[in-house]
Scaffold this motif. Structure first.
Motif, PDB file in Angstrom:
ATOM      1  N   SER A 184     -36.319  12.523 -19.010  1.00 22.17           N
ATOM      2  CA  SER A 184     -35.004  12.965 -18.555  1.00 22.17           C
ATOM      3  C   SER A 184     -34.300  13.755 -19.653  1.00 22.17           C
ATOM      4  CB  SER A 184     -34.162  11.772 -18.079  1.00 22.17           C
ATOM      5  OG  SER A 184     -33.758  11.013 -19.179  1.00 22.17           O
ATOM      6  N   GLY A 188     -33.091  17.514 -19.010  1.00 21.52           N
ATOM      7  CA  GLY A 188     -31.726  17.966 -19.264  1.00 21.52           C
ATOM      8  C   GLY A 188     -31.708  19.237 -20.102  1.00 21.52           C
ATOM      9  N   ARG A 230     -32.587  22.278 -18.070  1.00 15.95           N
ATOM     10  CA  ARG A 230     -31.489  22.634 -17.178  1.00 15.95           C
ATOM     11  C   ARG A 230     -30.301  23.201 -17.948  1.00 15.95           C
ATOM     12  NH1 ARG A 230     -29.242  18.355 -15.308  1.00 15.95           N
ATOM     13  NH2 ARG A 230     -31.157  17.140 -15.439  1.00 15.95           N
ATOM     14  N   ASP A 231     -29.899  22.518 -19.025  1.00 16.47           N
ATOM     15  CA  ASP A 231     -28.673  22.924 -19.714  1.00 16.47           C
ATOM     16  C   ASP A 231     -28.861  24.143 -20.598  1.00 16.47           C
ATOM     17  OD1 ASP A 231     -27.817  20.706 -18.479  1.00 16.47           O
ATOM     18  OD2 ASP A 231     -27.846  19.425 -20.266  1.00 16.47           O
TER      19      ASP A 231
END
Lengths: 252, 276
Positions: free
Chosen positions: B193, B197, B200-201
């Motif tokens: 995860s 993240g 994505r970020d």
């Protein structure tokens, strides 16, 4: 009476300045010819239970009984003829300077069993290795082949009980399948009792009838195979372990 | 947008018994997405990852018709140009923290080394950045970890330290070689995860190398399945269950399932035409 009975087992290590309570009051009963699984994250004490049974870790509280008899310290020859262990890492558990032949014949020599020659050949055949491997060294074998040798070694004395400490976690998926099939076949042929440790719930589910979930050295929850398959766990930790299992993704 | 483009990549090792081809003609394109490379040991997946950074030592040789990263021709780049790319632009998380961290250097010093050498930042700022990176990978006690030696960390912590180290220069492409294979399922989910993240970020591209097909399927957008140095199948992760290639199906079927039928697990058939 169960074949393996563990009552309130505690294992405490005294290291410099602090006490590590690796296992705290865990009780397990395994019937003859049954398979029992232990799951949990690293440091949950699951391997320590196996090591305590074999005498590789001190029993500081509670009792371990095999066939109704409390195990003696140090473990007797009769104990090793009855209980054997297969370790996680086939790269570390075989002596690098001993040939496969020597590894396999050592238990026979210690126990004064004759017919070394035929027994070693049969042992290799039983685990599906060609007899030409007999005089090779561990570094000449692949990981899966080494684990087969480790299983063959554990079976040399024809024990009733095998303690399996993550026997396939160092192996590729396809090789894992071969080793699990081999273990299942040997269990059926010889009526073995398995006590198996793994962090992979799917592997435990495939091999075992009952499973104990452990965390921080304590037993969290004991589940039957049916309860596991239908996700009927009571505790949050067992549920999170179940949810994190990679297997879920392909559940549909 | 294509970040990385590879055409007909080959990695060859000259040995006493003749040349051994570890990678035999791999081609793919990567955008800002998560690409999984799956295969058994020896399938050439790690070598493919290392080739992107030209991290293969002689006698190994890298050949490709084309290998470009964000406009730079990786095959023609000089060693100085490669050095500038490695780290700030593309980074690789190696497989085993036990062998990839310096055993005689404190974790903090290893994290700050790059900042001192490459970015010429001062001590206080480097320390703050290193602590922030450890926080980003959810290490609870970063000050203690900074002062620890690698052997004082668990496998999961070591793995996260390596990820933190690679993320400090904020690369555009991260190649993660089995970043979770040494970890428990619960920690594994955490590390994934974190990586998720970051993709994505930060809009990072990710190449995720693993032997665990189910894990890759759950985590990546696209999967390349490798066997003996070749890509045998490229498939969108959500369609993996409908994969057509017998090798991919074999890899999927040989895994035990919770609630499965407990019969013997099917082995891989390596005799077919594709296995040559």
């Amino acid at each position: 009476m169960s074949l393996i009975e563990i009552d309130n087992l505690s294992v405490t290590f005294d290291t410099a300045g602090r006490r590590v309570r690796a296992v705290q009051e865990v009780s397990i009963k395994v019937d003859a010819k049954a398979s029992f699984g232990l799951v949990g994250e690293s440091g949950s004490g699951k391997s320590t239970i196996l090591r305590a049974i074999c005498g590789l870790a001190p029993i500081t509280g509670g009792q371990v009984r095999i066939g109704g008899e409390v195990v003696k310290s140090p473990r007797s020859k009769a104990f090793s003829a009855q209980v054997q262990m297969v370790f996680q890492d086939p790269y570390a558990s075989l002596h690098p300077r001993h040939t496969i032949d020597r590894t396999l014949s050592e238990p026979l020599a210690i126990h004064g069993i004759p017919d070394t020659d035929t027994r070693v050949m049969t042992a290799l055949a039983d685990v599906g290795l060609p007899t030409s491997f007999r005089f090779r060294y561990p570094h000449q074998l692949s990981g899966g082949q080494r684990q087969r040798v480790a299983i063959a070694r554990a079976l040399m004395l024809k024990p009733q009980i095998l303690l399996l400490d993550e026997p396939t976690s160092a192996l590729d998926a396809s090789v894992q399948a071969e080793v699990l099939n081999l273990l299942a076949r040997l269990r059926d042929e010889r009526g073995l009792t398995f006590l198996m440790v793994s962090h992979d719930l799917a592997v435990i589910d495939h091999m075992c009838d009952r499973v104990l979930v452990m965390q921080h050295g304590r037993a969290v929850e004991e589940l039957s195979r049916e309860a596991l398959a239908t996700a009927q766990m009571q505790t949050d930790y067992a549920r999170s372990l179940f949810a994190a299992s990679a297997d879920r993704m392909l559940g549909g | 947008m294509t970040l990385l483009s590879v055409r007909n990549l080959r990695v060859t090792f000259d040995t006493e018994t003749g040349p051994v081809e570890a990678v035999r003609g791999v081609s793919f394109d990567l955008g800002r997405e998560r690409l999984g490379i799956v295969g058994e040991s020896g399938s050439g997946k790690t070598m493919t990852g290392r080739s992107m950074l030209r991290l293969i030592r002689p006698p190994g040789r890298i050949e490709a018709d084309a290998m470009t990263f964000d406009g730079t021709d990786l095959m023609a780049a000089t060693e100085t140009q490669m050095r500038a790319l490695r780290g700030p632009r593309m980074a690789m998380v190696m497989q085993d923290p036990k062998y990839s961290l310096n055993p005689v250097m404190k974790v903090g010093a290893q994290l700050m080394e790059g900042l001192h050498q490459r970015d010429r930042v001062g001590r206080t700022e480097a320390y703050a950045k290193a602590v922030a990176a450890l926080n980003a990978v959810q290490i609870r006690d970063p000050e203690r970890v900074m002062e620890a030696y690698p052997h004082e960390l668990s496998g999961g912590m070591g793995q996260r330290v390596m990820i933190a180290m690679m993320l400090i220069p904020n690369p555009d492409l991260l190649i993660a070689d089995e970043p979770t294979s040494a970890l428990d399922v619960t920690v594994q989910a955490e590390v994934l995860s974190i990586l998720d993240g970051l993709v994505r970020d930060r809009g990072m591209g990710l190449i995720f190398i693993s032997h665990d097909l189910r894990l890759v399927a759950r985590f990546c957008d696209r999967v390349l399945v490798m066997y003996k140095g070749r890509v045998v199948e490229e498939v969108a992760a959500r369609d993996l269950l409908n994969a057509r290639h017998p090798y991919t199906q074999g890899l999927l079927n040989c895994l035990p399932r919770i609630g499965g039928n407990r019969g013997p697990l099917p082995g891989l058939d390596r005799t077919a035409e594709w296995a040559r």
